[in-house]
Design a protein around this motif. Structure first.
Motif, PDB file in Angstrom:
ATOM      1  N   ASN A   1       0.816  -1.210   0.000  1.00 38.49           N
ATOM      2  CA  ASN A   1       0.000   0.000   0.000  1.00 38.49           C
ATOM      3  C   ASN A   1       0.858   1.272   0.000  1.00 38.49           C
ATOM      4  O   ASN A   1       0.301   2.374   0.074  1.00 38.49           O
ATOM      5  CB  ASN A   1      -0.904   0.019   1.241  1.00 38.49           C
ATOM      6  CG  ASN A   1      -1.852  -1.159   1.259  1.00 38.49           C
ATOM      7  OD1 ASN A   1      -2.371  -1.559   0.231  1.00 38.49           O
ATOM      8  ND2 ASN A   1      -2.066  -1.729   2.437  1.00 38.49           N
ATOM      9  N   ASN A   2       2.166   1.090  -0.071  1.00 33.47           N
ATOM     10  CA  ASN A   2       3.073   2.224   0.007  1.00 33.47           C
ATOM     11  C   ASN A   2       3.972   2.313  -1.224  1.00 33.47           C
ATOM     12  O   ASN A   2       4.228   1.307  -1.885  1.00 33.47           O
ATOM     13  CB  ASN A   2       3.952   2.103   1.247  1.00 33.47           C
ATOM     14  CG  ASN A   2       3.169   2.276   2.531  1.00 33.47           C
ATOM     15  OD1 ASN A   2       2.230   1.529   2.813  1.00 33.47           O
ATOM     16  ND2 ASN A   2       3.543   3.276   3.306  1.00 33.47           N
ATOM     17  N   GLY A   3       4.423   3.524  -1.461  1.00 35.05           N
ATOM     18  CA  GLY A   3       5.446   3.688  -2.480  1.00 35.05           C
ATOM     19  C   GLY A   3       6.702   2.942  -2.049  1.00 35.05           C
ATOM     20  O   GLY A   3       6.974   2.782  -0.858  1.00 35.05           O
ATOM     21  N   MET A   4       7.469   2.462  -3.017  1.00 36.41           N
ATOM     22  CA  MET A   4       8.720   1.789  -2.721  1.00 36.41           C
ATOM     23  C   MET A   4       9.795   2.321  -3.643  1.00 36.41           C
ATOM     24  O   MET A   4       9.504   2.951  -4.671  1.00 36.41           O
ATOM     25  CB  MET A   4       8.571   0.270  -2.883  1.00 36.41           C
ATOM     26  CG  MET A   4       7.591  -0.359  -1.923  1.00 36.41           C
ATOM     27  SD  MET A   4       7.564  -2.164  -1.996  1.00 36.41           S
ATOM     28  CE  MET A   4       9.130  -2.565  -1.218  1.00 36.41           C
ATOM     29  N   GLY A   5      11.031   2.083  -3.264  1.00 33.06           N
ATOM     30  CA  GLY A   5      12.100   2.604  -4.090  1.00 33.06           C
ATOM     31  C   GLY A   5      13.449   2.008  -3.756  1.00 33.06           C
ATOM     32  O   GLY A   5      13.572   1.157  -2.865  1.00 33.06           O
ATOM     33  N   TRP A   6      14.425   2.474  -4.504  1.00 33.98           N
ATOM     34  CA  TRP A   6      15.810   2.077  -4.305  1.00 33.98           C
ATOM     35  C   TRP A   6      16.661   3.342  -4.146  1.00 33.98           C
ATOM     36  O   TRP A   6      16.495   4.318  -4.883  1.00 33.98           O
ATOM     37  CB  TRP A   6      16.321   1.277  -5.494  1.00 33.98           C
ATOM     38  CG  TRP A   6      15.700  -0.073  -5.628  1.00 33.98           C
ATOM     39  CD1 TRP A   6      14.588  -0.397  -6.352  1.00 33.98           C
ATOM     40  CD2 TRP A   6      16.142  -1.282  -5.015  1.00 33.98           C
ATOM     41  NE1 TRP A   6      14.314  -1.727  -6.218  1.00 33.98           N
ATOM     42  CE2 TRP A   6      15.261  -2.304  -5.417  1.00 33.98           C
ATOM     43  CE3 TRP A   6      17.210  -1.624  -4.177  1.00 33.98           C
ATOM     44  CZ2 TRP A   6      15.400  -3.633  -4.994  1.00 33.98           C
ATOM     45  CZ3 TRP A   6      17.353  -2.935  -3.768  1.00 33.98           C
ATOM     46  CH2 TRP A   6      16.459  -3.916  -4.172  1.00 33.98           C
ATOM     47  N   PHE A   7      17.556   3.282  -3.182  1.00 28.99           N
ATOM     48  CA  PHE A   7      18.558   4.321  -2.977  1.00 28.99           C
ATOM     49  C   PHE A   7      19.923   3.636  -3.003  1.00 28.99           C
ATOM     50  O   PHE A   7      20.008   2.410  -2.884  1.00 28.99           O
ATOM     51  CB  PHE A   7      18.352   5.015  -1.625  1.00 28.99           C
ATOM     52  CG  PHE A   7      17.122   5.887  -1.557  1.00 28.99           C
ATOM     53  CD1 PHE A   7      15.850   5.336  -1.541  1.00 28.99           C
ATOM     54  CD2 PHE A   7      17.248   7.264  -1.504  1.00 28.99           C
ATOM     55  CE1 PHE A   7      14.711   6.138  -1.477  1.00 28.99           C
ATOM     56  CE2 PHE A   7      16.130   8.079  -1.433  1.00 28.99           C
ATOM     57  CZ  PHE A   7      14.860   7.512  -1.420  1.00 28.99           C
ATOM     58  N   ARG A   8      20.970   4.418  -3.128  1.00 28.34           N
ATOM     59  CA  ARG A   8      22.317   3.837  -3.089  1.00 28.34           C
ATOM     60  C   ARG A   8      23.263   4.769  -2.353  1.00 28.34           C
ATOM     61  O   ARG A   8      23.040   5.993  -2.295  1.00 28.34           O
ATOM     62  CB  ARG A   8      22.831   3.550  -4.491  1.00 28.34           C
ATOM     63  CG  ARG A   8      23.099   4.775  -5.341  1.00 28.34           C
ATOM     64  CD  ARG A   8      23.484   4.359  -6.766  1.00 28.34           C
ATOM     65  NE  ARG A   8      23.773   5.521  -7.606  1.00 28.34           N
ATOM     66  CZ  ARG A   8      24.025   5.431  -8.914  1.00 28.34           C
ATOM     67  NH1 ARG A   8      24.013   4.248  -9.528  1.00 28.34           N
ATOM     68  NH2 ARG A   8      24.297   6.527  -9.607  1.00 28.34           N
TER      69      ARG A   8
END
Length: 123
Positions: free
Chosen positions: A30-37
């Motif tokens: 139900n949430n936005g998701m992402g990738w960081f580095r």
């Protein structure tokens, strides 16, 4: 929510890797998701993000056209397909769940972090 990232490793310039991140709870769907580095000596930076339903995604300019983010809510999993890798892509990659249904590009908008997976691109 616990996040388990996998898929990192050592690859040559121009190669490809696919990162996966599985969430322990359906709440992440139900949430936005992402990738960081985060590269050595540098701040953590946004790589790519996707809305809760996959309806919108965004990538950082530095990876646009090379990296693609996607998600499978049935599996509570987000993916990052990385093509045409460069030495500058070398970093620890972290998956993340946003505080809201939409993706975020700032670390301040993240509710949960994965443990990180190392990507090393050799020249």
């Amino acid at each position: 929510v616990q996040l388990q990232a996998s898929g990192g490793g050592l690859v040559q310039t121009g190669g490809s890797l696919r990162l996966s991140c599985a969430a322990s709870r359906r709440t992440a769907s139900n949430n936005g998701m992402g990738w960081f580095r985060q590269a050595p000596g540098k701040e953590r930076e946004f790589v790519a993000g996707i809305h809760w339903n996959g309806g919108m995604a965004k990538s950082a300019d530095s990876v646009k056209g090379r990296f693609t983010i996607s998600r499978d809510n049935a599996k509570n999993t987000v993916y990052l397909q990385m093509n045409s890798l460069k030495p500058d892509d070398t970093a620890v990659y972290y998956c993340a769940v946003a505080r809201s249904p939409i993706m975020v590009t700032s670390t301040s908008g993240i509710a949960y972090w994965g443990q990180g997976t190392l990507v090393t691109v050799s020249s």
